[in-house]
Design a protein around this motif. Structure first.
Motif, PDB file in Angstrom:
ATOM      1  N   GLY A 244     -29.974  45.536   4.645  1.00 14.00           N
ATOM      2  CA  GLY A 244     -31.228  45.962   5.246  1.00 14.00           C
ATOM      3  C   GLY A 244     -31.433  47.458   5.189  1.00 14.00           C
ATOM      4  O   GLY A 244     -32.560  47.946   5.315  1.00 14.00           O
ATOM      5  N   HIS A 245     -30.348  48.193   4.965  1.00 15.01           N
ATOM      6  CA  HIS A 245     -30.416  49.653   4.875  1.00 15.01           C
ATOM      7  C   HIS A 245     -30.304  50.131   3.434  1.00 15.01           C
ATOM      8  O   HIS A 245     -30.348  51.346   3.191  1.00 15.01           O
ATOM      9  N   THR A 246     -30.121  49.212   2.501  1.00 14.89           N
ATOM     10  CA  THR A 246     -29.962  49.612   1.098  1.00 14.89           C
ATOM     11  C   THR A 246     -30.988  48.937   0.184  1.00 14.89           C
ATOM     12  O   THR A 246     -30.757  48.812  -1.017  1.00 14.89           O
ATOM     13  N   GLY A 247     -32.085  48.505   0.761  1.00 19.42           N
ATOM     14  CA  GLY A 247     -33.159  47.982  -0.082  1.00 19.42           C
ATOM     15  C   GLY A 247     -33.636  46.587   0.229  1.00 19.42           C
ATOM     16  O   GLY A 247     -34.656  46.146  -0.311  1.00 19.42           O
ATOM     17  N   GLY A 248     -32.929  45.850   1.080  1.00 18.33           N
ATOM     18  CA  GLY A 248     -33.328  44.487   1.406  1.00 18.33           C
ATOM     19  C   GLY A 248     -34.035  44.401   2.742  1.00 18.33           C
ATOM     20  O   GLY A 248     -34.097  45.374   3.494  1.00 18.33           O
ATOM     21  N   PRO A 249     -34.576  43.221   3.078  1.00 22.24           N
ATOM     22  CA  PRO A 249     -35.239  43.037   4.374  1.00 22.24           C
ATOM     23  C   PRO A 249     -34.231  43.070   5.513  1.00 22.24           C
ATOM     24  O   PRO A 249     -33.070  42.697   5.348  1.00 22.24           O
ATOM     25  N   ARG A 250     -34.662  43.512   6.675  1.00 26.27           N
ATOM     26  CA  ARG A 250     -33.752  43.671   7.809  1.00 26.27           C
ATOM     27  C   ARG A 250     -33.662  42.425   8.686  1.00 26.27           C
ATOM     28  O   ARG A 250     -32.884  42.404   9.640  1.00 26.27           O
ATOM     29  N   GLU A 251     -34.412  41.400   8.347  1.00 24.23           N
ATOM     30  CA  GLU A 251     -34.359  40.181   9.145  1.00 24.23           C
ATOM     31  C   GLU A 251     -33.181  39.293   8.788  1.00 24.23           C
ATOM     32  O   GLU A 251     -32.770  38.441   9.577  1.00 24.23           O
ATOM     33  N   ARG A 252     -32.615  39.495   7.596  1.00 27.36           N
ATOM     34  CA  ARG A 252     -31.549  38.614   7.112  1.00 27.36           C
ATOM     35  C   ARG A 252     -30.676  39.437   6.167  1.00 27.36           C
ATOM     36  O   ARG A 252     -30.960  39.518   4.986  1.00 27.36           O
ATOM     37  N   VAL A 253     -29.608  40.022   6.687  1.00 21.46           N
ATOM     38  CA  VAL A 253     -28.868  41.031   5.933  1.00 21.46           C
ATOM     39  C   VAL A 253     -27.449  40.562   5.623  1.00 21.46           C
ATOM     40  O   VAL A 253     -26.933  39.613   6.221  1.00 21.46           O
ATOM     41  N   VAL A 254     -26.835  41.261   4.688  1.00 19.12           N
ATOM     42  CA  VAL A 254     -25.409  41.091   4.372  1.00 19.12           C
ATOM     43  C   VAL A 254     -24.717  42.421   4.624  1.00 19.12           C
ATOM     44  O   VAL A 254     -25.208  43.476   4.207  1.00 19.12           O
ATOM     45  N   GLY A 255     -23.587  42.381   5.314  1.00 22.15           N
ATOM     46  CA  GLY A 255     -22.876  43.600   5.662  1.00 22.15           C
ATOM     47  C   GLY A 255     -21.934  44.061   4.573  1.00 22.15           C
ATOM     48  O   GLY A 255     -21.333  43.254   3.858  1.00 22.15           O
ATOM     49  N   TYR A 256     -21.774  45.397   4.455  1.00 24.31           N
ATOM     50  CA  TYR A 256     -20.891  45.985   3.458  1.00 24.31           C
ATOM     51  C   TYR A 256     -20.051  47.085   4.109  1.00 24.31           C
ATOM     52  O   TYR A 256     -20.569  47.936   4.834  1.00 24.31           O
TER      53      TYR A 256
END
Length: 264
Positions: A244-256
């Motif tokens: 959500g902080h690297t270009g994707g939507p913030r409603e459904r994110v993957v952590g890195y």
């Protein structure tokens, strides 16, 4: 399924550029930045598409760039996304190919671990698996041509994974890389809280605190943390974010997250 001596790229052009020049151009600015001066023994890095997670992974990989020529073998572990199985899968392929060239599989290392509990030969776990493949261009950019020990982890215990890592521990010539994303498909606020807890558990070397909901590579991580306790390693978080902080939507994110482990 046809298995060849050289494992062909499965996600070039999808997770990262299939063209060598474009691939180098994407990674070089991320890697050529200041980094820690301590020498890492192990890394945990994400394995999503580069547009989402390459900057996070680079935070760990640039710590090893100055070790080019010193590190000659990389033990790679990550989760199986396509095949369910018990154990730790080794391939019959003798090399893995990327747009940047070929990395040879360390056959002597596979021989060393062949009889250990949980180790199985299973090409099906490797042919379409992206978690190890996306790490290879980073290794080629930072370390050049090194031998690799590619291991896909299925349903395996911390002791089984840790036992394999212990056998392959080696000295300064050997680096361990665990490929894992963190939480999956939660809203940003929930994911940030979960991933912060996971990062704290990694820094505590608390292998029992991390499960499948916390990290897709939880079994590989647990094996490293299990062994890190015995070998008195120290873990440090270098970067923590989500899609959500690297270009994707913030409603459904993957952590890195990116982490380094140092020997005391």
């Amino acid at each position: 399924m046809t298995v060849t001596a050289v494992r062909q790229p499965a996600v070039a052009g999808l997770f990262y550029p299939a063209d060598a020049q474009s691939l180098r151009a994407q990674l070089a600015p991320l890697l050529h930045q200041p980094s820690l001066t301590a020498t890492p023994k192990a890394l945990i890095v994400p394995h999503a598409g580069y547009v989402y997670s390459a900057a996070v992974a680079a935070a760990a990989y640039r710590c090893i760039e100055r070790l080019r020529g010193d590190i000659s073998r990389v033990v790679l572990l990550g989760p199986s996304h396509h095949v369910g199985f018990h154990g730790i899968a080794v391939p019959t392929a003798t090399a893995f190919l990327t747009p940047l060239g070929q990395l040879n599989v360390d056959q002597s290392a596979l021989t060393d671990i062949a009889a250990l509990p949980g180790v199985v030969t299973l090409d099906a776990a490797h042919v379409q698996e992206h978690c190890l493949e996306v790490q290879l261009p980073f290794l080629q950019m930072t370390l050049g041509t090194v031998g690799i020990v590619p291991l896909v982890v299925g349903d395996a215990s911390p002791a089984e994974v840790g036992g394999v890592l212990d056998r392959l521990w080696g000295g300064e010539e050997t680096l361990i890389v665990i490929s894992s994303d963190l939480s999956h498909y939660h809203p940003d606020r929930i994911a940030c809280a979960m991933d912060e807890q996971t990062s704290q558990a990694i820094e505590r070397l608390d292998y029992a605190a991390i499960g499948p909901a916390d990290a897709c590579g939880c079994r590989a991580i647990a094996g490293l943390l299990w062994l890190a306790r015995h070998r008195k390693l120290r873990a440090q978080t270098l970067s923590l974010t989500n899609s959500g902080h690297t270009g994707g939507p913030r409603e459904r994110v993957v952590g890195y997250g990116a982490y380094v482990f140092h020997e005391s």
